[in-house]
Design a protein around this motif. Structure first.
Motif, PDB file in Angstrom:
ATOM      1  N   LEU A 129     -26.645   7.566 -15.164  1.00 46.88           N
ATOM      2  CA  LEU A 129     -27.950   7.480 -15.556  1.00 46.88           C
ATOM      3  C   LEU A 129     -28.002   5.966 -15.864  1.00 46.88           C
ATOM      4  CD1 LEU A 129     -29.140  10.496 -18.032  1.00 46.88           C
ATOM      5  CD2 LEU A 129     -29.634  10.054 -15.631  1.00 46.88           C
ATOM      6  N   ALA A 130     -27.285   5.306 -16.184  1.00 48.01           N
ATOM      7  CA  ALA A 130     -27.258   3.914 -16.492  1.00 48.01           C
ATOM      8  C   ALA A 130     -27.106   3.263 -15.233  1.00 48.01           C
ATOM      9  CB  ALA A 130     -26.252   3.385 -17.074  1.00 48.01           C
ATOM     10  N   THR A 131     -26.397   3.690 -14.208  1.00 47.70           N
ATOM     11  CA  THR A 131     -26.201   3.295 -12.942  1.00 47.70           C
ATOM     12  C   THR A 131     -27.689   3.344 -12.235  1.00 47.70           C
ATOM     13  OG1 THR A 131     -23.887   3.874 -12.923  1.00 47.70           O
ATOM     14  CG2 THR A 131     -25.027   3.271 -10.685  1.00 47.70           C
ATOM     15  N   VAL A 132     -28.312   4.544 -12.151  1.00 48.41           N
ATOM     16  CA  VAL A 132     -29.562   4.864 -11.630  1.00 48.41           C
ATOM     17  C   VAL A 132     -30.656   3.447 -12.186  1.00 48.41           C
ATOM     18  CG1 VAL A 132     -31.255   6.460 -11.499  1.00 48.41           C
ATOM     19  CG2 VAL A 132     -29.179   7.246 -10.836  1.00 48.41           C
ATOM     20  N   GLY A 133     -30.480   3.514 -13.421  1.00 47.72           N
ATOM     21  CA  GLY A 133     -31.412   2.466 -14.275  1.00 47.72           C
ATOM     22  C   GLY A 133     -31.145   1.151 -13.644  1.00 47.72           C
TER      23      GLY A 133
ATOM     24  N   ILE B 196     -41.344   2.223  -4.469  1.00 47.81           N
ATOM     25  CA  ILE B 196     -41.320   3.736  -4.154  1.00 47.81           C
ATOM     26  C   ILE B 196     -40.481   3.678  -2.755  1.00 47.81           C
ATOM     27  CG2 ILE B 196     -42.241   5.938  -3.448  1.00 47.81           C
ATOM     28  CD1 ILE B 196     -44.694   5.464  -5.228  1.00 47.81           C
ATOM     29  N   SER B 197     -40.907   3.118  -1.862  1.00 46.39           N
ATOM     30  CA  SER B 197     -40.244   3.179  -0.581  1.00 46.39           C
ATOM     31  C   SER B 197     -38.691   2.470  -0.740  1.00 46.39           C
ATOM     32  CB  SER B 197     -40.951   2.144   0.355  1.00 46.39           C
ATOM     33  OG  SER B 197     -40.243   2.120   1.796  1.00 46.39           O
ATOM     34  N   LEU B 198     -38.495   1.418  -1.560  1.00 46.69           N
ATOM     35  CA  LEU B 198     -37.235   0.899  -1.732  1.00 46.69           C
ATOM     36  C   LEU B 198     -36.322   1.667  -2.510  1.00 46.69           C
ATOM     37  CD1 LEU B 198     -35.685  -1.778  -1.639  1.00 46.69           C
ATOM     38  CD2 LEU B 198     -36.335  -2.286  -3.963  1.00 46.69           C
ATOM     39  N   MET B 199     -36.924   2.380  -3.392  1.00 47.48           N
ATOM     40  CA  MET B 199     -35.987   3.533  -4.095  1.00 47.48           C
ATOM     41  C   MET B 199     -35.684   4.452  -3.103  1.00 47.48           C
ATOM     42  SD  MET B 199     -35.343   2.604  -7.042  1.00 47.48           S
ATOM     43  CE  MET B 199     -35.116   0.454  -6.261  1.00 47.48           C
TER      44      MET B 199
ATOM     45  N   ALA C 218     -21.088  18.556  -6.573  1.00 38.46           N
ATOM     46  CA  ALA C 218     -22.401  18.104  -6.491  1.00 38.46           C
ATOM     47  C   ALA C 218     -22.587  16.865  -7.438  1.00 38.46           C
ATOM     48  CB  ALA C 218     -23.475  19.322  -6.824  1.00 38.46           C
ATOM     49  N   ALA C 219     -22.181  17.025  -8.625  1.00 38.92           N
ATOM     50  CA  ALA C 219     -22.089  16.016  -9.693  1.00 38.92           C
ATOM     51  C   ALA C 219     -21.421  14.780  -9.325  1.00 38.92           C
ATOM     52  CB  ALA C 219     -21.527  16.543 -10.975  1.00 38.92           C
ATOM     53  N   ILE C 220     -20.221  14.902  -8.816  1.00 41.73           N
ATOM     54  CA  ILE C 220     -19.573  13.741  -8.380  1.00 41.73           C
ATOM     55  C   ILE C 220     -20.338  13.112  -7.078  1.00 41.73           C
ATOM     56  CG2 ILE C 220     -17.343  13.028  -7.053  1.00 41.73           C
ATOM     57  CD1 ILE C 220     -16.008  15.272  -8.560  1.00 41.73           C
ATOM     58  N   THR C 221     -20.721  13.901  -6.276  1.00 41.46           N
ATOM     59  CA  THR C 221     -21.545  13.279  -5.162  1.00 41.46           C
ATOM     60  C   THR C 221     -22.718  12.457  -5.496  1.00 41.46           C
ATOM     61  OG1 THR C 221     -20.747  15.121  -3.520  1.00 41.46           O
ATOM     62  CG2 THR C 221     -22.834  13.871  -2.909  1.00 41.46           C
ATOM     63  N   ALA C 222     -23.301  13.275  -6.646  1.00 37.75           N
ATOM     64  CA  ALA C 222     -24.512  12.363  -7.239  1.00 37.75           C
ATOM     65  C   ALA C 222     -24.148  11.075  -7.693  1.00 37.75           C
ATOM     66  CB  ALA C 222     -25.382  13.103  -8.149  1.00 37.75           C
ATOM     67  N   LYS C 223     -23.033  11.140  -8.490  1.00 38.66           N
ATOM     68  CA  LYS C 223     -22.667   9.868  -9.311  1.00 38.66           C
ATOM     69  C   LYS C 223     -22.132   8.912  -7.996  1.00 38.66           C
ATOM     70  CE  LYS C 223     -20.562  12.561 -12.651  1.00 38.66           C
ATOM     71  NZ  LYS C 223     -19.243  12.818 -13.393  1.00 38.66           N
ATOM     72  N   ALA C 224     -21.424   9.369  -6.969  1.00 38.58           N
ATOM     73  CA  ALA C 224     -21.090   8.318  -5.761  1.00 38.58           C
ATOM     74  C   ALA C 224     -22.245   7.858  -5.081  1.00 38.58           C
ATOM     75  CB  ALA C 224     -20.199   9.045  -4.878  1.00 38.58           C
ATOM     76  N   ILE C 225     -23.293   8.739  -5.319  1.00 30.31           N
ATOM     77  CA  ILE C 225     -24.606   8.185  -4.576  1.00 30.31           C
ATOM     78  C   ILE C 225     -25.302   7.016  -5.312  1.00 30.31           C
ATOM     79  CG2 ILE C 225     -27.013   8.580  -3.977  1.00 30.31           C
ATOM     80  CD1 ILE C 225     -25.727  11.220  -3.023  1.00 30.31           C
ATOM     81  N   SER C 226     -25.412   7.236  -6.749  1.00 34.16           N
ATOM     82  CA  SER C 226     -25.797   6.126  -7.732  1.00 34.16           C
ATOM     83  C   SER C 226     -24.986   5.013  -7.552  1.00 34.16           C
ATOM     84  CB  SER C 226     -25.836   6.784  -9.203  1.00 34.16           C
ATOM     85  OG  SER C 226     -24.495   6.688  -9.880  1.00 34.16           O
ATOM     86  N   VAL C 227     -23.687   4.940  -7.474  1.00 36.75           N
ATOM     87  CA  VAL C 227     -22.914   3.936  -7.414  1.00 36.75           C
ATOM     88  C   VAL C 227     -23.043   3.210  -5.795  1.00 36.75           C
ATOM     89  CG1 VAL C 227     -20.429   2.853  -7.019  1.00 36.75           C
ATOM     90  CG2 VAL C 227     -20.903   4.665  -8.720  1.00 36.75           C
TER      91      VAL C 227
ATOM     92  N   SER D 153     -25.787   3.164  -4.176  1.00 34.57           N
ATOM     93  CA  SER D 153     -27.379   2.883  -4.331  1.00 34.57           C
ATOM     94  C   SER D 153     -27.403   1.359  -4.944  1.00 34.57           C
ATOM     95  CB  SER D 153     -27.999   3.928  -5.053  1.00 34.57           C
ATOM     96  OG  SER D 153     -28.206   4.927  -4.365  1.00 34.57           O
ATOM     97  N   ILE D 154     -26.551   1.122  -5.835  1.00 28.35           N
ATOM     98  CA  ILE D 154     -26.456  -0.439  -6.172  1.00 28.35           C
ATOM     99  C   ILE D 154     -26.440  -1.462  -5.050  1.00 28.35           C
ATOM    100  CG2 ILE D 154     -25.331  -1.951  -7.643  1.00 28.35           C
ATOM    101  CD1 ILE D 154     -24.443   0.211  -9.453  1.00 28.35           C
ATOM    102  N   PHE D 155     -25.617  -1.172  -4.255  1.00 28.90           N
ATOM    103  CA  PHE D 155     -25.296  -2.005  -3.010  1.00 28.90           C
ATOM    104  C   PHE D 155     -26.427  -1.965  -2.289  1.00 28.90           C
ATOM    105  CE2 PHE D 155     -21.533  -1.004  -5.097  1.00 28.90           C
ATOM    106  CZ  PHE D 155     -21.099  -2.514  -5.438  1.00 28.90           C
ATOM    107  N   SER D 156     -26.949  -0.756  -1.980  1.00 25.56           N
ATOM    108  CA  SER D 156     -28.049  -0.272  -0.968  1.00 25.56           C
ATOM    109  C   SER D 156     -29.279  -1.035  -1.208  1.00 25.56           C
ATOM    110  CB  SER D 156     -28.261   0.970  -0.833  1.00 25.56           C
ATOM    111  OG  SER D 156     -29.260   1.487   0.051  1.00 25.56           O
ATOM    112  N   VAL D 157     -29.704  -1.171  -2.374  1.00 22.76           N
ATOM    113  CA  VAL D 157     -30.864  -1.588  -3.041  1.00 22.76           C
ATOM    114  C   VAL D 157     -30.817  -3.131  -2.696  1.00 22.76           C
ATOM    115  CG1 VAL D 157     -30.229  -2.162  -5.492  1.00 22.76           C
ATOM    116  CG2 VAL D 157     -32.622  -1.605  -4.939  1.00 22.76           C
ATOM    117  N   VAL D 158     -29.608  -3.773  -2.995  1.00 21.26           N
ATOM    118  CA  VAL D 158     -29.440  -5.146  -2.808  1.00 21.26           C
ATOM    119  C   VAL D 158     -29.881  -5.540  -1.338  1.00 21.26           C
ATOM    120  CG1 VAL D 158     -27.977  -7.295  -2.558  1.00 21.26           C
ATOM    121  CG2 VAL D 158     -28.081  -5.570  -4.687  1.00 21.26           C
TER     122      VAL D 158
END
Length: 148
Positions: A50-54, A87-90, A121-130, A132-137
């Motif tokens: 959750l902190a990573t998503v934030g 919204i598009s960026l996220m 599913a939980a691990i995949t969601a966490k990997a996606i959050s990680v 996404s840090i680089f993707s958003v940049v």
């Protein structure tokens, strides 16, 4: 004395989403196929995800509106009070990582077969959050660099 037309804020266009997509996919790819990201995700707690998503939201907002003084979120088109560009960026940031993870079958490749479907599913969601840090940049940078 010459009268000038007031400068209108740049409007969000489909081309802006396309630029975000290119940047988002470009930087997301290497992290989706890196085993270390999946090991890290398997050891993360829920609150860390959750902190990573934030963090992804904070980086995205700062890159779009704090780093680029020509943009004013109050002047952009909104959906539910949230700027459409943000919204598009996220969507691009989380979506590009999700698409690549599923396209490359990363969960089946990096997560042990003994894991339950819920844990996968939980691990995949966490990997996606990680990732996404680089993707958003990448997505925010492409949106800002190619802005007109």
């Amino acid at each position: 004395m010459q009268l000038r037309r007031p400068r209108r804020p740049p409007q969000f266009r489909v081309a802006d989403s396309a630029q975000q997509l290119v940047g988002g996919f470009l930087l997301a790819g290497p992290f989706v196929v890196t085993e270390e990201v999946w090991v890290l995700a398997s050891n993360m707690h829920f609150w860390q995800a959750l902190a990573t998503v934030g963090l992804v939201f904070a980086i995205g907002y700062a890159a779009l509106y704090a780093a680029d003084s020509s943009r004013d979120p109050d002047l952009e088109k909104e959906v539910g009070g949230i700027p459409l560009r943000f919204i598009s960026l996220m969507l691009v940031s989380f979506g590009s990582v999700t698409i690549l993870a599923l396209l490359f079958d990363a969960p089946d490749t990096f997560i042990e077969e003994a894991e339950t479907t819920t844990r996968v599913a939980a691990i995949t969601a966490k990997a996606i959050s990680v990732g996404s840090i680089f993707s958003v940049v990448g997505a925010a940078t492409a949106d800002s660099v190619f802005a007109k």
